[in-house]
Motif scaffolding. Structure first.
Motif, PDB file in Angstrom:
ATOM      1  N   LEU A   1      -4.294 -52.711   4.671  1.00 23.59           N
ATOM      2  CA  LEU A   1      -3.925 -52.377   3.293  1.00 23.59           C
ATOM      3  C   LEU A   1      -4.952 -51.494   2.600  1.00 23.59           C
ATOM      4  CD1 LEU A   1      -2.707 -55.903   2.102  1.00 23.59           C
ATOM      5  CD2 LEU A   1      -1.261 -53.896   2.541  1.00 23.59           C
ATOM      6  N   TYR A   2      -6.247 -51.763   2.846  1.00 27.28           N
ATOM      7  CA  TYR A   2      -7.299 -51.135   2.040  1.00 27.28           C
ATOM      8  C   TYR A   2      -8.332 -50.345   2.835  1.00 27.28           C
ATOM      9  CZ  TYR A   2      -5.471 -54.846  -0.933  1.00 27.28           C
ATOM     10  OH  TYR A   2      -4.640 -55.686  -1.610  1.00 27.28           O
ATOM     11  N   GLY A   3      -8.366 -50.488   4.138  1.00 27.11           N
ATOM     12  CA  GLY A   3      -9.438 -49.861   4.917  1.00 27.11           C
ATOM     13  C   GLY A   3     -10.523 -50.884   5.183  1.00 27.11           C
TER      14      GLY A   3
ATOM     15  N   ARG B   1      -4.245 -51.776  -4.991  1.00 29.43           N
ATOM     16  CA  ARG B   1      -5.229 -50.854  -4.430  1.00 29.43           C
ATOM     17  C   ARG B   1      -6.031 -50.226  -5.570  1.00 29.43           C
ATOM     18  NH1 ARG B   1      -0.642 -50.106  -1.048  1.00 29.43           N
ATOM     19  NH2 ARG B   1      -1.154 -50.616   1.101  1.00 29.43           N
ATOM     20  N   GLY B   2      -7.308 -50.014  -5.304  1.00 28.56           N
ATOM     21  CA  GLY B   2      -8.154 -49.377  -6.287  1.00 28.56           C
ATOM     22  C   GLY B   2      -8.647 -50.309  -7.382  1.00 28.56           C
TER      23      GLY B   2
ATOM     24  N   ASP C   1       0.110 -50.655  -5.223  1.00 27.12           N
ATOM     25  CA  ASP C   1       0.333 -52.087  -5.101  1.00 27.12           C
ATOM     26  C   ASP C   1       0.974 -52.422  -3.761  1.00 27.12           C
ATOM     27  OD1 ASP C   1      -0.659 -52.577  -7.666  1.00 27.12           O
ATOM     28  OD2 ASP C   1       1.286 -52.187  -8.571  1.00 27.12           O
ATOM     29  N   PRO C   2       0.264 -53.187  -2.932  1.00 33.22           N
ATOM     30  CA  PRO C   2       0.897 -53.579  -1.668  1.00 33.22           C
ATOM     31  C   PRO C   2       2.012 -54.584  -1.934  1.00 33.22           C
ATOM     32  CG  PRO C   2      -1.283 -54.578  -1.872  1.00 33.22           C
ATOM     33  CD  PRO C   2      -1.091 -53.675  -3.064  1.00 33.22           C
ATOM     34  N   GLY C   3       3.209 -54.253  -1.542  1.00 35.21           N
ATOM     35  CA  GLY C   3       4.337 -55.152  -1.732  1.00 35.21           C
ATOM     36  C   GLY C   3       4.467 -56.111  -0.562  1.00 35.21           C
ATOM     37  N   PRO C   4       5.308 -57.121  -0.718  1.00 36.04           N
ATOM     38  CA  PRO C   4       5.463 -58.105   0.347  1.00 36.04           C
ATOM     39  C   PRO C   4       5.946 -57.492   1.650  1.00 36.04           C
ATOM     40  CG  PRO C   4       7.097 -58.452  -1.396  1.00 36.04           C
ATOM     41  CD  PRO C   4       6.131 -57.421  -1.886  1.00 36.04           C
ATOM     42  N   GLU C   5       6.795 -56.475   1.587  1.00 33.86           N
ATOM     43  CA  GLU C   5       7.295 -55.861   2.826  1.00 33.86           C
ATOM     44  C   GLU C   5       6.148 -55.256   3.622  1.00 33.86           C
ATOM     45  OE1 GLU C   5       8.370 -54.914  -0.276  1.00 33.86           O
ATOM     46  OE2 GLU C   5      10.272 -55.985  -0.364  1.00 33.86           O
ATOM     47  N   GLU C   6       5.239 -54.585   2.932  1.00 36.49           N
ATOM     48  CA  GLU C   6       4.092 -53.969   3.607  1.00 36.49           C
ATOM     49  C   GLU C   6       3.170 -55.038   4.193  1.00 36.49           C
ATOM     50  OE1 GLU C   6       0.529 -50.722   2.791  1.00 36.49           O
ATOM     51  OE2 GLU C   6       1.666 -51.498   1.085  1.00 36.49           O
ATOM     52  N   VAL C   7       2.882 -56.066   3.404  1.00 38.70           N
ATOM     53  CA  VAL C   7       2.009 -57.149   3.878  1.00 38.70           C
ATOM     54  C   VAL C   7       2.621 -57.815   5.112  1.00 38.70           C
ATOM     55  CG1 VAL C   7       1.034 -59.415   3.305  1.00 38.70           C
ATOM     56  CG2 VAL C   7       0.975 -57.561   1.607  1.00 38.70           C
TER      57      VAL C   7
END
Length: 158
Positions: free
Chosen positions: A56-58, A156-157, A14-20
């Motif tokens: 995030l996903y490629g 993801r996925g 799961d992409p979190g807000p920090e990563e985004v």
């Protein structure tokens, strides 16, 4: 997974807000270029979202068709809204890291996107628009009234 606990592999999905937000902020200063999505070289508002998606996903889920920079389009069609509904998760309340879709004209289609970087009274938005590089600005009441949709990046996925 054990009851009440997520494994590291599941949490990484799961992409979190920090990563985004970290991915989006890498794009700050990228010059505005209509239909572009190249970090440091050029992006428009959709190009920014596409770039964050790739981070995030490629690969992107689809290639966007050519689109007009004209915010005055009143065709009645909603290609950006439909694409958001196909690939993102609609949410009722946006949080930092979520994608906001804007209707620039009340009678026109949604034609602008950004990533909410802060919520509440000091709400901020990372976006790009003609004449400006990718930037982080206040989410003014004028823009807030024009929100047509709120979306979260999917796990993801999924």
């Amino acid at each position: 997974m054990t009851a009440g606990r997520w494994s590291m592999a599941e949490a990484a999905r799961d992409p979190g807000p920090e990563e985004v937000l970290a991915l989006a902020r890498r794009w700050l200063g990228t010059p505005y270029r209509h239909q572009a999505s190249c970090l440091g070289a050029g992006a428009d508002c959709l190009g920014l979202i596409r770039g964050v998606w790739r981070g995030l996903y490629g690969a992107e889920p689809e290639v966007p068709p050519p689109y007009s920079p004209d915010w005055g389009d009143i065709s009645g069609e909603e290609p950006l809204m439909h694409a958001a509904l196909r690939h993102l998760h609609a949410v009722d309340t946006a949080s930092p890291g979520d994608v906001l879709l804007f209707r620039v004209m009340a009678c026109g289609p949604a034609k602008h996107l950004g990533i909410l970087s802060a919520a509440g009274e000091q709400a901020r938005l990372i976006h790009a628009y003609s004449g400006h590089s990718v930037c982080e600005t206040s989410l003014t009441p004028t823009w807030a009234r024009r929100i047509a949709g709120r979306f979260r990046f999917p796990p993801r996925g999924s």
